[in-house]
Design an enzyme around this catalytic site. Sequence first.
Site, PDB file in Angstrom:
ATOM      1  N   HIS A  69       1.218  -1.184  -0.163  1.00  0.00           N
ATOM      2  CA  HIS A  69       0.284  -0.041   0.352  1.00  0.00           C
ATOM      3  C   HIS A  69       0.725   1.396   0.277  1.00  0.00           C
ATOM      4  CE1 HIS A  69       1.353  -0.509   4.096  1.00  0.00           C
ATOM      5  NE2 HIS A  69       1.252   0.609   4.431  1.00  0.00           N
ATOM      6  N   HIS A 155       4.834   6.064  -1.092  1.00  0.00           N
ATOM      7  CA  HIS A 155       5.821   5.800  -2.163  1.00  0.00           C
ATOM      8  C   HIS A 155       4.667   4.276  -1.258  1.00  0.00           C
ATOM      9  CE1 HIS A 155       6.312   5.632   2.598  1.00  0.00           C
ATOM     10  NE2 HIS A 155       6.550   4.833   2.470  1.00  0.00           N
TER      11      HIS A 155
HETATM   12  P1  2AM Z   1       5.156   3.507   5.460  1.00  0.00           P
HETATM   13  O1  2AM Z   1       3.722   4.200   4.800  1.00  0.00           O
HETATM   14  O2  2AM Z   1       6.921   3.567   4.576  1.00  0.00           O
HETATM   15  O3  2AM Z   1       5.135   1.780   4.753  1.00  0.00           O
HETATM   16  C1  2AM Z   1       1.923   0.808   9.171  1.00  0.00           C
HETATM   17  O4  2AM Z   1       3.101   1.093  10.253  1.00  0.00           O
HETATM   18  C2  2AM Z   1       2.339   1.602   7.970  1.00  0.00           C
HETATM   19  O5  2AM Z   1       2.069   3.458   7.899  1.00  0.00           O
HETATM   20  C3  2AM Z   1       3.321   1.109   7.633  1.00  0.00           C
HETATM   21  O6  2AM Z   1       2.764   0.870   6.078  1.00  0.00           O
HETATM   22  C4  2AM Z   1       3.784   2.401   7.081  1.00  0.00           C
HETATM   23  O7  2AM Z   1       5.105   3.259   6.947  1.00  0.00           O
HETATM   24  C5  2AM Z   1       3.494   3.655   7.745  1.00  0.00           C
HETATM   25  N1  2AM Z   1       3.974   5.124   9.035  1.00  0.00           N
HETATM   26  C6  2AM Z   1       4.039   4.019   9.878  1.00  0.00           C
HETATM   27  N2  2AM Z   1       4.645   4.835  11.032  1.00  0.00           N
HETATM   28  C7  2AM Z   1       4.720   6.441  10.065  1.00  0.00           C
HETATM   29  C8  2AM Z   1       4.721   7.516  10.669  1.00  0.00           C
HETATM   30  N3  2AM Z   1       4.905   8.078  11.506  1.00  0.00           N
HETATM   31  N4  2AM Z   1       4.749   8.613   9.237  1.00  0.00           N
HETATM   32  C9  2AM Z   1       3.865   7.798   8.440  1.00  0.00           C
HETATM   33  N5  2AM Z   1       3.729   6.522   8.097  1.00  0.00           N
HETATM   34  C10 2AM Z   1       3.615   5.611   8.993  1.00  0.00           C
END
Ligand code: 2AM
Length: 224
Positions: A69, A155
């Site tokens: 995702h 991304h």
């Molecule tokens: P990602 O978007 O880089 O993949 C669950 O943890 C999802 O939320 C993951 O897809 C993760 O990274 C995203 N995520 C986790 N912490 C976050 C943050 N502080 N800011 C933005 N996205 C976050």
Amino acid sequence: AQPKEPALPLFYGWFLISEVEEKIKCSTMEFLKTLDTLEAFKKHISEFTGDADKEVDLEQYFQTKAPLHCTTEFCDYGKAEGGKEYAEQQVVKDSCGTGTELSVVGLIVTPRTFGARVSLTPEQLLLWPTGADKLGIPPADLPGVEALPVGSRAHVTLGCAAGVEAVQTGIDLLEILILQQGEEKAVTVEELELGTLSYMGQGRWYLALREPVTCDATFSSFSE
Ligand code: 2AM
């Protein structure tokens, strides 16, 4: 008694539909295989292994996290700042369950993360929260992030090294984009069938795809 507020999800984002997810997993694994065999990559292998004589199997090195995702808003069930405001927006409510096409324009590989860079359309940017490009990053750690266009952080995390959290992928991507904008030019450039591969130092690789890959995706919230 006050009516109970609906709980916020872990995050919102665009989820690749399952056929696309399989296709992307296969093609990006092929890319890792190719990267692994390049002399240019082997030259910098110690940035992944800590030892120039050690080999690395990138396909094993990165642990894939499903479902694939592109996160828009990380709410953390209400613990993250701005989650409630995001969830209450009409455009967010209206978009849940709707389909869109995500355009993947590049791939990043670093000792920490493996990800796909997504280029958002103006319509998709309506669902991109303001400030999301900086969220969770102390500004002092990433000078230059303010100068990047909105949505630069968009991304899909394709995999993380052991012990690395997915949130790192967006930070690694921003770091690469800042380097690309700056004076420092890519150290190695290699033309591959898929596109142009650049080495950005410190184990950071960027593949600019020759042709963007269009991925069918559905906007939705996600909770574990
Ligand atoms: P990602 O978007 O880089 O993949 C669950 O943890 C999802 O939320 C993951 O897809 C993760 O990274 C995203 N995520 C986790 N912490 C976050 C943050 N502080 N800011 C933005 N996205 C976050």
